[in-house]
Design a protein around this motif. Structure first.
Motif, short mmCIF file in Angstrom:
data_model
loop_
_atom_site.label_atom_id
_atom_site.label_comp_id
_atom_site.label_asym_id
_atom_site.label_seq_id
_atom_site.Cartn_x
_atom_site.Cartn_y
_atom_site.Cartn_z
N CYS A 92 0.86 -1.20 0.00
CA CYS A 92 0.00 0.00 0.00
C CYS A 92 0.89 1.23 0.00
CB CYS A 92 -0.90 0.03 1.24
SG CYS A 92 -2.09 -1.31 1.28
N TRP A 93 0.50 2.20 -0.83
CA TRP A 93 1.29 3.41 -0.97
C TRP A 93 0.39 4.64 -0.94
CZ3 TRP A 93 1.55 -0.49 -4.81
CH2 TRP A 93 2.71 -1.26 -4.83
N PRO A 94 0.69 5.65 -0.13
CA PRO A 94 0.00 6.93 -0.26
C PRO A 94 0.31 7.51 -1.65
CG PRO A 94 1.24 6.84 1.80
CD PRO A 94 1.66 5.66 0.98
N VAL A 95 -0.71 8.04 -2.29
CA VAL A 95 -0.57 8.53 -3.67
C VAL A 95 -0.07 9.97 -3.68
CG1 VAL A 95 -1.85 9.05 -5.79
CG2 VAL A 95 -2.27 6.91 -4.55
N LEU A 96 0.92 10.20 -4.51
CA LEU A 96 1.47 11.54 -4.72
C LEU A 96 0.79 12.24 -5.89
CD1 LEU A 96 5.21 10.54 -4.39
CD2 LEU A 96 3.98 12.06 -2.82
N GLY A 97 0.37 11.47 -6.87
CA GLY A 97 -0.26 12.07 -8.04
C GLY A 97 -0.97 11.03 -8.89
N PHE A 98 -2.04 11.46 -9.52
CA PHE A 98 -2.82 10.60 -10.41
C PHE A 98 -3.17 11.41 -11.64
CE2 PHE A 98 -7.38 9.21 -11.35
CZ PHE A 98 -6.99 8.19 -12.21
N ARG A 99 -2.77 10.90 -12.79
CA ARG A 99 -3.05 11.55 -14.07
C ARG A 99 -3.71 10.53 -14.97
NH1 ARG A 99 -1.18 11.45 -18.98
NH2 ARG A 99 -1.15 13.29 -20.30
N PRO A 100 -5.06 10.56 -15.07
CA PRO A 100 -5.73 9.60 -15.96
C PRO A 100 -5.48 9.97 -17.41
CG PRO A 100 -7.35 11.05 -14.92
CD PRO A 100 -6.00 11.40 -14.35
N GLY A 101 -5.15 8.97 -18.22
CA GLY A 101 -4.93 9.19 -19.64
C GLY A 101 -6.23 9.05 -20.42
N PRO A 116 14.40 3.51 -5.32
CA PRO A 116 14.70 4.03 -3.99
C PRO A 116 14.67 5.56 -3.99
CG PRO A 116 16.44 2.54 -4.74
CD PRO A 116 15.52 2.77 -5.90
N ILE A 117 14.29 6.12 -2.86
CA ILE A 117 14.36 7.56 -2.64
C ILE A 117 15.59 7.79 -1.77
CG2 ILE A 117 13.24 9.58 -1.61
CD1 ILE A 117 10.54 8.11 -2.07
N ALA A 118 16.58 8.46 -2.31
CA ALA A 118 17.83 8.68 -1.59
C ALA A 118 17.58 9.49 -0.31
CB ALA A 118 18.82 9.42 -2.49
N ALA A 119 18.39 9.20 0.70
CA ALA A 119 18.23 9.86 2.00
C ALA A 119 18.38 11.38 1.90
CB ALA A 119 19.26 9.30 2.99
N ASP A 120 19.15 11.85 0.94
CA ASP A 120 19.35 13.30 0.81
C ASP A 120 18.41 13.93 -0.22
OD1 ASP A 120 20.48 12.15 -1.42
OD2 ASP A 120 22.32 13.34 -1.35
N SER A 121 17.39 13.17 -0.66
CA SER A 121 16.44 13.70 -1.66
C SER A 121 15.58 14.81 -1.07
CB SER A 121 15.50 12.60 -2.14
OG SER A 121 16.20 11.63 -2.86
N ASP A 122 15.27 15.78 -1.92
CA ASP A 122 14.30 16.81 -1.59
C ASP A 122 12.93 16.17 -1.83
OD1 ASP A 122 12.49 18.90 -1.48
OD2 ASP A 122 13.65 20.23 -2.79
N LEU A 123 12.23 15.82 -0.77
CA LEU A 123 10.97 15.08 -0.90
C LEU A 123 9.90 15.86 -1.66
CD1 LEU A 123 10.78 13.34 2.58
CD2 LEU A 123 11.63 12.43 0.41
N SER A 124 10.03 17.18 -1.71
CA SER A 124 9.05 17.97 -2.46
C SER A 124 9.25 17.82 -3.97
CB SER A 124 9.14 19.45 -2.07
OG SER A 124 10.36 20.01 -2.51
#
Length: 178
Positions: A92-101, A116-124
């Motif tokens: 299960c994943w919280p959704v960041l974005g949904f774009r229906p085609g 993977p999301i790197a530890a130093d990633s800007d999460l925004s």
């Protein structure tokens, strides 16, 4: 929104017509299921060059909220799945974005990529991906326990996949009109 997927790895000699028949007979049962946005009835045949290997049955869901997801997991339909295949581990994943085609209802192929999301990633910035090609449906989500990003896409045409993706056939798309 919540994205959800479970995957059943099947033996290499599994008769995939069993899965295809299951989808054909049951796909319509989740059309307009309360709280469901999309269910992509995904599967992969080991000898199919357009899909992952080994064979998989891997339905993918997009829910408006956890109440709809819970209703499904407590339903007779899910109970039948558990009887037939066993209780699956569910991602299960919280959704960041949904774009229906524009071709969502005609989707015949899907792919998922988890990075993977790197530890130093800007999460925004983790949702910043190039726009998908015309007609492609995209769901972006994240696993905040293991810090991974999911990109799940649907198309009426096969994808030209990178090795990091898991590709599927889509036997049916269940949508909610509510």
């Amino acid at each position: 929104m919540i994205a959800m997927q479970y995957r059943f790895r099947l033996p290499t000699d599994y008769d995939m017509t069993i899965i295809e028949n299951r989808v054909r007979e049951n796909g319509h049962l989740l059309d307009n299921f309360p709280g469901l946005v999309i269910k992509a009835w995904c599967y992969a045949c080991g000898r199919d060059p357009q899909t992952a290997s080994p064979p998989l049955y891997a339905p993918f869901y997009l829910w408006h909220d956890s109440a709809g997801m819970a209703r499904f997991l407590q339903s007779n339909g899910f109970k039948k799945l558990v009887t037939d295949f066993g209780r699956p581990a569910i991602d299960c994943w919280p959704v960041l974005g949904f774009r229906p085609g524009s071709t969502l209802q005609r989707s015949a192929f899907a792919r998922r990529e988890i990075v993977p999301i790197a530890a130093d990633s800007d999460l925004s910035q983790i949702s910043n991906l190039p726009e998908p090609a015309a007609g492609i449906t995209r769901i972006l989500a994240w696993d905040v326990q293991q810090w991974r990003r999911l990109c799940f896409e649907l198309s009426e045409l096969p994808f030209d996949d990178a090795p990091s993706t898991e590709s599927y056939r889509v036997g049916h798309i269940s949508l909610s009109t509510r």
